[in-house]
Design a protein around this motif. Sequence first.
Motif, short mmCIF file in Angstrom:
data_model
loop_
_atom_site.label_atom_id
_atom_site.label_comp_id
_atom_site.label_asym_id
_atom_site.label_seq_id
_atom_site.Cartn_x
_atom_site.Cartn_y
_atom_site.Cartn_z
N ILE A 1 -62.40 77.25 -20.84
CA ILE A 1 -61.20 76.63 -20.27
C ILE A 1 -61.55 75.66 -19.13
O ILE A 1 -61.19 74.49 -19.19
N ALA A 2 -62.29 76.12 -18.14
CA ALA A 2 -62.61 75.21 -17.04
C ALA A 2 -63.47 74.04 -17.49
O ALA A 2 -63.38 72.94 -16.96
N ASN A 3 -64.33 74.27 -18.49
CA ASN A 3 -65.24 73.20 -18.92
C ASN A 3 -65.03 72.73 -20.36
O ASN A 3 -65.84 71.96 -20.88
N ASN A 4 -63.95 73.21 -20.99
CA ASN A 4 -63.56 72.72 -22.33
C ASN A 4 -64.60 72.90 -23.43
O ASN A 4 -64.63 72.14 -24.39
N VAL A 5 -65.51 73.88 -23.30
CA VAL A 5 -66.49 74.09 -24.37
C VAL A 5 -65.82 74.91 -25.48
O VAL A 5 -65.33 76.01 -25.21
N PRO A 6 -65.76 74.40 -26.71
CA PRO A 6 -65.15 75.19 -27.80
C PRO A 6 -65.88 76.53 -27.95
O PRO A 6 -67.11 76.59 -27.83
N SER B 1 -55.19 86.99 -14.65
CA SER B 1 -54.84 86.15 -13.49
C SER B 1 -55.88 85.05 -13.24
O SER B 1 -55.54 83.96 -12.78
N GLN B 2 -57.14 85.31 -13.57
CA GLN B 2 -58.18 84.30 -13.37
C GLN B 2 -58.01 83.12 -14.32
O GLN B 2 -58.27 81.97 -13.96
N VAL B 3 -57.58 83.41 -15.55
CA VAL B 3 -57.35 82.32 -16.50
C VAL B 3 -56.08 81.57 -16.11
O VAL B 3 -56.03 80.34 -16.16
N GLU B 4 -55.07 82.32 -15.68
CA GLU B 4 -53.83 81.68 -15.21
C GLU B 4 -54.13 80.70 -14.08
O GLU B 4 -53.60 79.60 -14.02
N ARG B 5 -55.05 81.10 -13.21
CA ARG B 5 -55.42 80.25 -12.09
C ARG B 5 -56.07 78.95 -12.59
O ARG B 5 -55.78 77.86 -12.10
N LEU B 6 -56.91 79.09 -13.61
CA LEU B 6 -57.59 77.90 -14.16
C LEU B 6 -56.61 76.95 -14.84
O LEU B 6 -56.82 75.74 -14.89
N LEU B 7 -55.53 77.54 -15.38
CA LEU B 7 -54.57 76.71 -16.14
C LEU B 7 -53.40 76.25 -15.28
O LEU B 7 -52.53 75.52 -15.77
N ARG B 8 -53.41 76.66 -14.00
CA ARG B 8 -52.26 76.40 -13.14
C ARG B 8 -51.89 74.91 -13.09
O ARG B 8 -50.75 74.54 -13.18
N ASN B 9 -52.89 74.06 -12.96
CA ASN B 9 -52.61 72.64 -12.74
C ASN B 9 -52.94 71.76 -13.94
O ASN B 9 -53.14 70.57 -13.79
#
Lengths: 47, 460
Positions: free
Chosen positions: B379-384, B409-417
């Motif tokens: 998610i943070a670095n878009n690697v499939p 919650s950690q993934v939610e944080r990454l997707l917040r913005n």
Amino acid sequence: MYIDPAAGSMVLQVLIAGVLAAMATLKSVRDSVKRFIQGLFRRRKDR
Amino acid sequence: MIAEVDRGSFRDPSGFVYTADGALYRQVNRVFAEEFDACVASGLYDDLAAAGWLVPHRVVGLERRATPEAHAVIEPMRIEFLSYPYEWSFGELQDAALLTLDVQTRALARGFVLRDASAYNVQFRDAHPLFIDTLSFERYREGEPWAAYKQFCEHFLVPLALMSTRDIRCGRLQREYLDGIPIDLGSALLPRRTWARVGMLLHLHMHARATRHYEGASVAAVTRARRLNRRGLLELVANLRGTVEALTWRPAGTQWADYAKDHNYSEAALAAKRRLLRGYLASVAPRTVWDLGANTGVFSRVAREVAPSVICFDSDPAAVELNYRQVRGGAETGLLPLQLDLMNPSPATGWAQEERLSLAARGPADALLALALVHHLAIANNVPLLRVAEAFARLGRTLVIEWVPKSDSQVERLLRNRPDIFPDYTQEGFERAFTRHYDILAHERVGDSLRSLYLMRARA
């Protein structure tokens, strides 16, 4: 010797060693003056 | 016997490293015979090896030589995992620098001097730096300055000073400048206040000016009348040591240092994660474990209970530094914290891209840990996910991986913005991707958390 020692680095070491030796001498002179003065006061207190 | 010469061992004509029949050897060439024999006779090798400073070796018969130029063949103790200065934390580089200077001082006491002062002459073993280049010593000739002084400054002092006084990330310059960060570049990048510190003024700023001033000059011509006696050389080494020791770095304020990676785990779930991890690893009994995204090494230590050698990789310099200090402080064995950005891992580099090995070439590990990591990659670095699985399968034979769902919650944080462009980031999608390269041996929900732990084996 298989690495390039660089002329500047070789000259600088001699200069630095000189500076460090001078600093060491100064420090030892300073220390002995300090000891001498402390000695004077100690002797006076002893009297 | 077929000898395979180490592709990084070619600069020094005095000898080279090679492997044959699975063993590691170092050949001493005839051109270096006198120096080597003198060093053996002086007792310096025994002295340094006994202190735990130099890699111990045994002399083996000449029948194991690799080429006819051999004068002697030695078999050094093998280092479990080769690491490079650009993978070390500040403290590791500093300890390697201090070791190099201590070795130099000890050598001088026996009438020898280091011919080179490359940071690549040091490796780490059980929380300690270890000097590995047995052929680095030659007889000291009274009056001669230290030929490796500049190399020491460029390999150690420049990066340490930059990391300490400018920015810890300057350490990454080492990966670009394999023969040390050029002294003039170091001097230009250092903050002005470093001019007021005697060590950095002399060894870096004045050094940069001296090398420029005498560029191309003949060493013999410029040093002809100038001598550096043994006392002066010892003073110089002592001053370098003081300068290195005075450099500090406080690991704080970077990404992970003061952040417990699993802070959304309850105590019970954390205990469950430890128990699961230990059980999974015990079932595969790995010799070597690579913990990717190890942070400060909490789970690396769980792995260490099972495996004799655990390498703890993290991209955050503060986490690696804290981990190293813990290893050092507790004299922990079998743990090596290293800095590694998985999005840009150590490449094969140097001459012909063979001198320094890539991360993958130093593997595969028996087991790979990827705990609380997959969301950072996917998610943070878009690697499939499929590409994550493919890369991991090359690095480790078995894999313990933690699935972190979108509801975490950690993934939610990454997707917040950012928009959620990851429709395949589901547990089914994860299993689909990984089973292309792995067989799933076991998996289980981690306690009362939303996460799951998987044990997988890479398909041959």
